[in-house]
Motif scaffolding. Structure first.
Motif, PDB file in Angstrom:
ATOM      1  N   VAL A  10       0.841  -1.194   0.000  1.00 49.04           N
ATOM      2  CA  VAL A  10       0.000   0.000   0.000  1.00 49.04           C
ATOM      3  C   VAL A  10       0.875   1.242   0.000  1.00 49.04           C
ATOM      4  O   VAL A  10       1.906   1.293   0.670  1.00 49.04           O
TER       5      VAL A  10
ATOM      6  N   SER B 162       0.696  -4.941   5.962  1.00 55.17           N
ATOM      7  CA  SER B 162      -0.743  -4.755   5.788  1.00 55.17           C
ATOM      8  C   SER B 162      -1.465  -5.078   7.085  1.00 55.17           C
ATOM      9  O   SER B 162      -0.908  -5.687   8.003  1.00 55.17           O
TER      10      SER B 162
ATOM     11  N   LEU C 127      -6.858  -7.843   6.276  1.00 57.58           N
ATOM     12  CA  LEU C 127      -6.855  -7.691   4.822  1.00 57.58           C
ATOM     13  C   LEU C 127      -6.935  -9.032   4.102  1.00 57.58           C
ATOM     14  O   LEU C 127      -7.733  -9.194   3.169  1.00 57.58           O
TER      15      LEU C 127
ATOM     16  N   TYR D 188      -1.148 -14.993   5.065  1.00 62.19           N
ATOM     17  CA  TYR D 188      -0.630 -13.910   5.899  1.00 62.19           C
ATOM     18  C   TYR D 188       0.578 -14.426   6.662  1.00 62.19           C
ATOM     19  O   TYR D 188       0.552 -15.552   7.172  1.00 62.19           O
TER      20      TYR D 188
ATOM     21  N   TRP E 151      -8.276  -1.672  10.436  1.00 64.50           N
ATOM     22  CA  TRP E 151      -7.733  -1.500   9.088  1.00 64.50           C
ATOM     23  C   TRP E 151      -6.543  -0.537   9.057  1.00 64.50           C
ATOM     24  O   TRP E 151      -5.706  -0.600   8.156  1.00 64.50           O
TER      25      TRP E 151
ATOM     26  N   ILE F 232      -1.287  -0.980  10.221  1.00 60.30           N
ATOM     27  CA  ILE F 232      -0.416  -1.529   9.178  1.00 60.30           C
ATOM     28  C   ILE F 232       0.981  -1.711   9.753  1.00 60.30           C
ATOM     29  O   ILE F 232       1.593  -0.761  10.227  1.00 60.30           O
TER      30      ILE F 232
ATOM     31  N   GLU G 250       2.842  -9.361   6.428  1.00 55.21           N
ATOM     32  CA  GLU G 250       2.624  -9.230   4.989  1.00 55.21           C
ATOM     33  C   GLU G 250       1.498 -10.139   4.507  1.00 55.21           C
ATOM     34  O   GLU G 250       1.300 -11.235   5.038  1.00 55.21           O
ATOM     35  N   THR G 251       0.823  -9.656   3.469  1.00 55.38           N
ATOM     36  CA  THR G 251      -0.256 -10.419   2.835  1.00 55.38           C
ATOM     37  C   THR G 251       0.165 -10.812   1.422  1.00 55.38           C
ATOM     38  O   THR G 251       0.623  -9.956   0.643  1.00 55.38           O
TER      39      THR G 251
ATOM     40  N   TYR H  41      -3.833   0.689  -2.553  1.00 52.30           N
ATOM     41  CA  TYR H  41      -3.366  -0.697  -2.570  1.00 52.30           C
ATOM     42  C   TYR H  41      -3.018  -1.115  -4.004  1.00 52.30           C
ATOM     43  O   TYR H  41      -3.689  -0.725  -4.960  1.00 52.30           O
TER      44      TYR H  41
END
Length: 793
Positions: A62, A77, A81, A97, A218, A221, A226-227, A261
Motif C-alpha cells: 500500500v 498490511s 486484509l 498472511y 484496518w 499496518i 505481509e499479505t 493498494y
C-alpha cells in the motif's frame, strides 16, 4: 586437416610464449570475471522462481498518499486484509498472511532448559502459505498450522533445537507463555529464496501471545506482517487493482483516498527497495554489463596483440597462398586457432572462478552459489560465451591476416592499407581504458560517499552506545535495571526507548496542532524516557526536557516540525498542545530539539516528536565512557538477574547505523574489484603492445643511443604514444562516468559533490598504472647494449 591446424597452432604458441601467455591469461581472467558475474546475476534473477505459482503470486502493498504530496510506501498490511480479499474478490484464488515477531523459544534438554532468541526466522502463518509457496514436507501436513499452539520446523532448526533426535511430537515453549507442539518437519530452504522463515508457528497462536494487537483495525499496518495472494490468472492483476480504490473507500471511509493498494508481483519483491527489497534491478543490469565489458577488454587485448604480431606471420601466410591455400581456408584456420585459445582459456577460467566464488562469498558476505559446472544453464552459458569470445577475438585478426598480398607478405612488407590496423588498435586501447576509467571514477565516488556517511554529523551521538533488548517493561524491573546499570563505572547514562534517534524502523502518523485541522504532513514518533536526550547527545534549542512519566503528557519536537507548522520561532511552539495521531493522545510541547537524522541518509530531515509511553519501550541504551573486556559480561549478568527466562541480546549503535548501508558497502567492494580487474586486463594488453613495439624498434633504439640519446629520452619516446591513448580515453569516458556517478548518488538526500578532482584522480591513476606498465619494458629496452641491437641486420 584439423590435426595439422592444431600442430601449427601449438608450434606458434611455443614459438611466441610471452605473447601467447598474455593472450591466454587475458582471456582466462576476462572469462573468469564473466563467470562470477553470471553466478551473481542468475542467483538474484532466480530468487523464488521455483514456486509453481510464481507467475501469479503477489504481495499486497500500500502507498499512503499524504496531503502534503508525499507518498509513504508500506510492504506490510492490516491483519484483516487477507481474509477480506479472499471473500470479496472472485479473481483471488487464495490468500495468506505471514507475521514476523521476535520470540524466545525454549526447549528442555537433559533436565536443562535451553533458550533461543529468534528475530527473523520465526513467523506466524496458516496452511494457505504452503498452498501458495512450495516446500518439501518430510513429516506432518500444512493443516496443522490452522490449529493453535502448533509449530513446523525446517531440518536446520530442528537440529538446532533437538540435535539428532526426531523433533515430531516434542514441545517448544514460546515467550515463556505457551507450549508449541512440533507438528511438521520441512526440508531445508533452497538458497534462491527471500522467504527465510524456518520456524512456522500456527497463526491462531499469535492472538494468544499478542491479545491487544489491532486484528480488526484496518489502520494497523505493520511492516513485519505481509499479505500474499494468488490470482486465477496473471491477466487479472489490472482488473483487480482497478477495484482497489473503491475497496479502500469502503473500509477506510473519508480517508480512503490515502490508501492506494496494489499488487507487487513475486518477481519484483527481491528488487524493489521501496518495499524492503534486497538489491536494485539496475544493479543486476550493471553487473551483467560489467561482465560483458570484461569480455570485451579481454578480446580487445587478443585482437591488438594478434594484429600487432601479424607481420611475423606474413611469410607463413604468403607461402600458404602461393601453394594454393585459399583466403577462406586461411581465415578459418585462424578462427580455429582462436577457438583453441578460447577453449584453453575457458578451462583455466573455471579453475580461477571456482575458488574465487567461495572467497567472494566469505569476503563480501553475498549470496553467490558455488559453480554448478554440469548444470544445463551453466553449460549453455559457457557454450555461448565460448562462441562469443571466439568470434569477437578472432574475426578481425583472421580477416586482416587472411587478406595479405602473398608477394608482399613473403617480402615482409605490409600493404599500404594496413595502416588502418593501427587506428583500430588505438581505438581498442582507448575503449579498454575508457571502461577502466569509468569504473575507477564510480568506485571513487562510492568510497567517498561511504566515508561521508560514516563521518557525517547526524545531530546525535552514536559511538560507545550499547543497546540491549527489553522482554517486558514493568516499572519494578526497569527501575532495578537502571539502578544497577548506573552503578557500573563504565556507564554514564541509561535510557529506555522504542527506537533510537536514527532507525530504519519508522513509526508515526498525523498530528493536530492546537485547534487547527489535521496537518498535511506526517510526524515521526520517538518514544523514550527523559534520559533519551542525554544518552544520545540530542540538543535542546528552546525549552526544557520532558519530565519523568510513564505515559504521554509532555513532548519534544524538532526544528523541522516547528518550521512545517509555520511557526516563526522555536519559542513560539512552547507550551502549545499537540495531538499525536498514532498514539491518540495530546501532550504539551515543552522543548524544541535541534534537527537530527531520524532515519538513514537516503531520507532528509523529517518532522519528529519525542514523548514517553512506557508500555511501548523495547530497548535500553547504555552510554559508555569506555569499553572493557568485562563490560558486556557485567551488563549481561545484571540483565539476566531481571529476566532469567529470556535470552540476552545486545548490539552497538554505531554498528547498527553501519548496517543501514550494507548495499553501498557491497557496491563499493564489487565496483573496486571489477575496476582493478579491468585495469589489470587493460595493462596486460598494454604490456604486450609495449613489448612488441620495443622489439620492432630495437635497432632504432640502438642507433639513438649511439648518437647520444639518454635512457630518459628513449623511455619517454616509447611511452608517449601509449600515454596519449590513455589520456584520450579519460577525456572520452568522463561524461559517461559523470552520468553514472550522478545516477548512483541520486538515492541519497545527503551526498558528496562530484568534483573535477575525482576525474583527475581517475585519469591520474589510469595513466600512472599504464606508465608503470609501459616503462618497465621501455626502460629495459633503453638500457640494452646498442652493440647487441645493431649486431645483425
Amino acid at each position: 586437416m584439423i590435426t595439422n591446424y592444431l600442430k601449427i597452432a601449438w608450434r606458434t604458441f611455443v614459438k611466441n610464449k610471452v605473447y601467447a601467455g598474455i593472450n591466454l591469461m587475458g582471456l582466462a581472467i576476462g572469462i573468469a570475471g564473466a563467470i562470477i558475474v553470471f553466478q551473481l546475476v542468475t542467483y538474484h534473477l532466480g530468487i523464488d522462481r521455483y514456486h509453481h505459482l510464481f507467475d501469479r503470486t503477489y504481495r499486497v502493498v500500500v502507498d499512503l498518499h499524504l496531503d502534503d504530496g508525499s507518498v509513504e510506501k508500506e510492504k506490510g498490511s492490516a491483519f484483516i486484509l487477507h481474509q477480506t480479499l479472499k471473500k470479496e474478490f472472485s479473481s483471488v484464488e487464495n490468500t495468506t498472511y505471514l507475521a514476523h515477531k521476535e520470540v524466545t523459544l525454549a526447549v528442555d534438554q537433559r533436565q536443562k532448559k535451553e533458550r533461543f532468541l529468534e528475530k527473523e526466522a520465526a513467523g506466524f502463518t496458516n496452511s494457505d502459505w504452503f498452498e501458495i509457496f512450495d516446500y518439501e514436507w518430510i513429516s506432518g501436513k500444512p493443516s496443522s498450522l490452522d490449529a493453535p499452539n502448533q509449530v513446523v520446523l525446517t531440518e536446520k532448526y530442528a537440529r538446532k533445537y533437538f540435535g539428532s533426535e526426531n523433533p515430531m511430537g516434542k514441545y517448544l515453549t514460546i515467550d515463556n507463555q505457551e507450549n508449541l507442539l512440533v507438528a511438521g518437519l520441512l526440508k531445508d530452504l533452497p538458497e534462491e529464496t527471500d522467504q527465510r522463515t524456518e520456524v512456522f508457528i500456527s497463526l491462531p497462536t499469535i492472538k494468544t501471545l499478542v491479545p491487544n494487537y489491532g486484528y480488526e483495525d484496518w489502520g494497523w499496518i505493520d511492516a513485519n506482517r505481509e499479505t500474499y495472494i494468488t490470482l486465477h490468472s496473471a491477466q487479472d492483476q489490472a482488473a483487480f487493482e482497478k477495484q482497489m480504490p473503491a475497496f479502500a473507500k469502503k473500509y477506510y471511509g473519508e480517508i480512503g483516498n490515502v490508501f492506494w493498494y496494489h499488487l507487487q508481483p513475486l518477481s519484483e519483491v527481491h528488487f524493489d527497495l521501496d518495499y524492503g527489497g534486497k538489491i536494485k534491478y539496475s544493479t543486476i543490469v550493471m553487473l551483467a554489463t560489467v561482465g560483458l565489458l570484461l569480455i570485451f577488454i579481454a578480446c580487445f587485448n587478443f585482437i591488438n596483440l594478434t594484429t600487432a604480431q601479424s607481420l611475423k606471420r606474413s611469410k607463413e601466410v604468403g607461402v600458404q597462398k602461393i601453394l594454393g591455400v585459399s583466403q577462406r581456408q586461411i581465415f578459418w584456420f585462424f578462427i580455429q586457432e582462436t577457438a583453441l585459445y578460447t577453449l584453453c582459456a575457458c578451462v583455466l577460467a573455471l579453475l580461477i572462478a571456482y575458488p574465487t566464488t567461495s572467497l567472494l562469498r566469505e569476503w563480501m558476505n553475498i549470496g553467490i552459489p558455488d559453480l554448478k559446472v554440469f548444470s544445463s544453464t551453466f553449460l549453455l552459458f559457457i557454450g555461448l560465451l565460448f562462441l562469443l569470445v571466439t568470434l569477437l577475438a578472432g574475426l578481425y585478426p583472421a580477416s586482416v591476416i587472411s587478406n595479405f598480398n602473398p608477394l608482399r607478405a613473403i617480402k615482409g612488407v605490409s600493404l599500404p592499407t594496413d595502416r588502418s590496423w593501427f587506428s583500430v588498435r588505438k581505438g581498442l586501447v582507448i575503449a579498454q581504458f575508457s571502461i577502466s576509467f569509468v569504473l575507477i571514477a564510480v568506485a571513487t565516488v562510492i568510497i567517498l560517499q561511504l566515508r561521508y556517511i560514516r563521518e557525517k554529523d547526524m545531530g546525535m551521538q552514536k559511538d560507545l552506545i550499547l543497546h540491549v533488548s527489553l522482554p517486558n517493561t514493568e516499572n519494578r524491573q526497569l527501575a532495578a535495571l537502571a539502578r544497577e546499570f548506573n552503578q557500573l563505572p563504565e556507564v554514564e547514562t541509561v535510557s529506555f526507548f522504542r527506537t533510537p534517534p536514527s532507525s530504519q524502523i519508522g513509526s508515526g502518523g498525523s498530528i493536530k496542532f492546537e485547534n487547527r485541522d489535521w496537518e498535511k504532513f506526517v510526524a515521526r514518533s520517538k518514544i523514550a524516557d527523559n534520559h533519551y536526550l542525554e544518552t544520545y547527545g540530542l540538543k535542546l534549542v528552546a525549552g526544557r526536557n520532558i519530565a519523568p512519566s510513564d505515559t504521554l503528557k509532555e513532548l519534544l519536537v524538532n526544528e523541522k516540525l516547528v518550521k512545517d507548522l509555520g511557526l516563526k520561532s522555536s519559542q513560539e511552539a512552547l507550551n502549545r498542545k499537540l495531538l499525536v495521531g498514532d498514539i491518540g493522545k495530546t501532550g504539551t510541547i515543552v522543548g524544541v530539539l535541534s534537527d537530527f537524522n531520524n532515519a538513514d541518509l537516503y531520507s532528509g530531515i523529517e518532522p519528529t516528536v519525542v514523548f514517553s509511553t512506557q508500555r511501548l519501550y523495547r530497548h535500553a541504551a547504555l552510554r559508555l565512557n569506555r569499553l572493557q573486556a568485562s563490560t558486556l559480561q557485567k551488563v549481561s549478568k545484571i540483565w539476566q538477574s531481571q529476566f532469567p527466562e529470556n535470552v540476552f541480546e545486545h548490539s552497538f549503535y554505531d554498528e547498527e547505523i553501519a548496517r543501514f548501508y550494507q548495499r553501498e558497502e557491497l557496491a563499493s567492494q564489487l565496483t573496486v574489484t571489477f575496476a582493478l580487474l579491468s585495469i589489470f586486463l587493460s595493462c596486460l594488453g598494454l604490456f604486450g603492445l609495449a613489448l612488441f613495439s620495443t622489439e620492432q624498434r630495437t635497432k632504432e633504439i640502438g642507433i639513438r643511443k649511439v648518437l647520444g640519446a639518454s635512457v630518459m629520452s628513449i623511455t619517454a619516446m616509447l611511452s608517449k604514444d601509449f600515454l596519449q591513448l590513455v589520456v584520450i580515453a579519460s577525456v572520452v569516458a568522463s561524461p559517461v562516468a559523470y552520468y553514472f556517478m550522478h545516477q548512483w548518488l541520486a538515492d541519497f538526500a545527503f551526498k558528496v559533490d562530484v568534483s573535477a578532482w575525482i576525474f583527475l584522480l581517475a585519469a591520474g591513476f589510469s595513466s600512472g598504472i599504464a606508465l608503470i606498465t609501459i616503462s618497465f619494458q621501455s626502460i629495459k629496452a633503453a638500457l640494452m647494449n646498442p652493440v647487441k641491437s645493431l649486431r645483425s641486420e
